[in-house]
Write an enzyme that holds these catalytic residues in place. Sequence first.
Site, PDB file in Angstrom:
ATOM      1  N   SER A 188     -28.990  -4.238   3.982  1.00 27.75           N
ATOM      2  CA  SER A 188     -27.750  -5.055   3.908  1.00 27.75           C
ATOM      3  C   SER A 188     -27.765  -5.602   2.426  1.00 27.75           C
ATOM      4  O   SER A 188     -26.497  -5.813   2.184  1.00 27.75           O
ATOM      5  CB  SER A 188     -27.539  -5.955   4.727  1.00 27.75           C
ATOM      6  OG  SER A 188     -28.366  -6.914   4.898  1.00 27.75           O
ATOM      7  N   HIS A 216     -26.502  -1.231  10.023  1.00 28.57           N
ATOM      8  CA  HIS A 216     -25.432  -1.189   9.098  1.00 28.57           C
ATOM      9  C   HIS A 216     -25.127   0.332   8.724  1.00 28.57           C
ATOM     10  O   HIS A 216     -24.625   0.706   7.658  1.00 28.57           O
ATOM     11  CB  HIS A 216     -26.042  -1.889   7.607  1.00 28.57           C
ATOM     12  CG  HIS A 216     -25.929  -3.404   7.700  1.00 28.57           C
ATOM     13  ND1 HIS A 216     -24.915  -4.099   7.471  1.00 28.57           N
ATOM     14  CD2 HIS A 216     -26.731  -4.156   7.934  1.00 28.57           C
ATOM     15  CE1 HIS A 216     -25.211  -5.421   7.680  1.00 28.57           C
ATOM     16  NE2 HIS A 216     -26.068  -5.563   7.837  1.00 28.57           N
ATOM     17  N   LYS A 247     -21.358  -5.136  14.637  1.00 31.59           N
ATOM     18  CA  LYS A 247     -20.848  -5.055  13.239  1.00 31.59           C
ATOM     19  C   LYS A 247     -19.767  -3.768  13.405  1.00 31.59           C
ATOM     20  O   LYS A 247     -18.618  -4.032  13.697  1.00 31.59           O
ATOM     21  CB  LYS A 247     -21.827  -4.769  12.297  1.00 31.59           C
ATOM     22  CG  LYS A 247     -22.836  -5.745  12.131  1.00 31.59           C
ATOM     23  CD  LYS A 247     -24.222  -5.715  11.137  1.00 31.59           C
ATOM     24  CE  LYS A 247     -24.912  -6.953  11.079  1.00 31.59           C
ATOM     25  NZ  LYS A 247     -26.103  -6.765  11.294  1.00 31.59           N
TER      26      LYS A 247
HETATM   27  C1  LIG Z   1     -27.335  -7.669  11.884  1.00 32.61           C
HETATM   28  C2  LIG Z   1     -28.618  -6.909  11.973  1.00 32.61           C
HETATM   29  C3  LIG Z   1     -29.345  -7.068  13.148  1.00 32.61           C
HETATM   30  C4  LIG Z   1     -28.836  -8.279  14.170  1.00 32.61           C
HETATM   31  O1  LIG Z   1     -27.682  -7.650  14.931  1.00 32.61           O
HETATM   32  P1  LIG Z   1     -27.195  -8.568  16.290  1.00 32.61           P
HETATM   33  O2  LIG Z   1     -26.598  -7.662  17.199  1.00 32.61           O
HETATM   34  O3  LIG Z   1     -26.457  -9.382  15.439  1.00 32.61           O
HETATM   35  O4  LIG Z   1     -28.415  -9.348  16.828  1.00 32.61           O
HETATM   36  C5  LIG Z   1     -30.532  -6.447  13.169  1.00 32.61           C
HETATM   37  N1  LIG Z   1     -31.012  -5.652  12.183  1.00 32.61           N
HETATM   38  C6  LIG Z   1     -30.446  -5.380  11.438  1.00 32.61           C
HETATM   39  C7  LIG Z   1     -30.844  -4.466  10.345  1.00 32.61           C
HETATM   40  C8  LIG Z   1     -29.077  -6.270  11.071  1.00 32.61           C
HETATM   41  O5  LIG Z   1     -28.321  -6.056   9.806  1.00 32.61           O
END
Ligand SMILES: *Cc1c(COP(=O)(O)O)cnc(C)c1O
Length: 402
Positions: A188, A216, A247
């Site tokens: 990210s 992502h 997301k």
């Molecule tokens: C945002 C993210 C998470 C965490 O996701 P949540 O559902 O908000 O706990 C885990 N791994 C990666 C690679 C992320 O970018």
Amino acid sequence: MEKSHAAADFHHRLANDLSDLREKGLFKIERVIASPQGATVQSDDGRTLINLCANNYLGLSGDSQLAHAAIRAIEHYGYGMSSVRFICGTQTVHKQLERALADFLGMEDAILYAAAFDANGGLFEPLFDEEDAIISDALNHASIIDGIRLCRAARYRFQHNDMSDLEVQLLAAAGKRHKLIVTDGVFSMDGTIAQLDRICDLADRYGALVMIDESHASGFMGPNGRGTHEHHGVMGRVDIITGTLGKALGGAMGGFTAARREVIETLRQKSRPYLFSNSLAPAIAGASLSVLERLSSSSELRDRLHDNTRYFRAAITELGFTIKPGTHPVVPVMLFDAPLAQRFAQKLYALGVLVSGFFYPVVPMGQARVRVQLSAAHTREQLDSALAACRQAGDELDLLGK
Ligand SMILES: *Cc1c(COP(=O)(O)O)cnc(C)c1O
């Protein structure tokens, strides 16, 4: 020591640590938004800002169609479950969503969690032990690092995105019962897409399994939005996929793991965040199901996202900024210097554009940047206004050599 002194000591230490963070400029301030999440947001001081820092890739977080799907799910299934899944917390909508996620990702089965953090936190320990090896990219997400720490497997770390070092680590892990290569599908901070084709080739050569975290990527990477494995043409060669519903896939919260049936059944029996934490709220399960239906029936949202990404990447480069090259909607605009990145972000905020600045220790020293994230919800006019603000802020800070 008396109790009151002991407590005072403790709180005093925390207060000192906090002022230390403030002095070092590492204290994180929460921006307060007084509107739904979207291409624009209202700040609590009443200003409207173009939002370039949400993980709202498909623009669904504030989408009214999706809000209505959640309302319908609440009306049908109620507000909450007050139970873990295996006692009385599994509704038809949870089973439907698990089936739909597995199908969407091209996997045999799937299991829901309250967050991707929990999916990763509860993944490794039930599946691997000291006879096994986990080989993990150095820049993997914090939840992967924590999950691996909870597991007794031998740990190997390969240099970020470095296939020759991955091979070195695979050789070092020779002799272990099971070897698992673990990587974010997309990283990210840079928008770097893992080289899954090469990773799968190495896995074949060295007899390893492959796990990817698609937080992502799920919903918009690959021709049908299935993710990095589809993007790289390796669907069917990845053994375990974790991801988030927080997301692109709606943006509320929730996570999942998808894999072969034996893996998912083992997790249902043994994965601690699944066993000892409440069921995903029915509104989220129902709304997520409608997201997957929408993504399967139309490519409109991902087409818009990728158009916006191409447009912004070309235009910001044209203005004279340096970006990390790539194709992902994460666009790192490189300022290199931490105070400069902060000033650039502040100027943009004053000009009505919300971005986040990142500097050491979140990114390597000398790699300070402002991270722009595009969304399907952005209109061309909004992107043009944001670009005009970037030009003005860039001129004022003398960033754009003429
Ligand atoms: C945002 C993210 C998470 C965490 O996701 P949540 O559902 O908000 O706990 C885990 N791994 C990666 C690679 C992320 O970018």
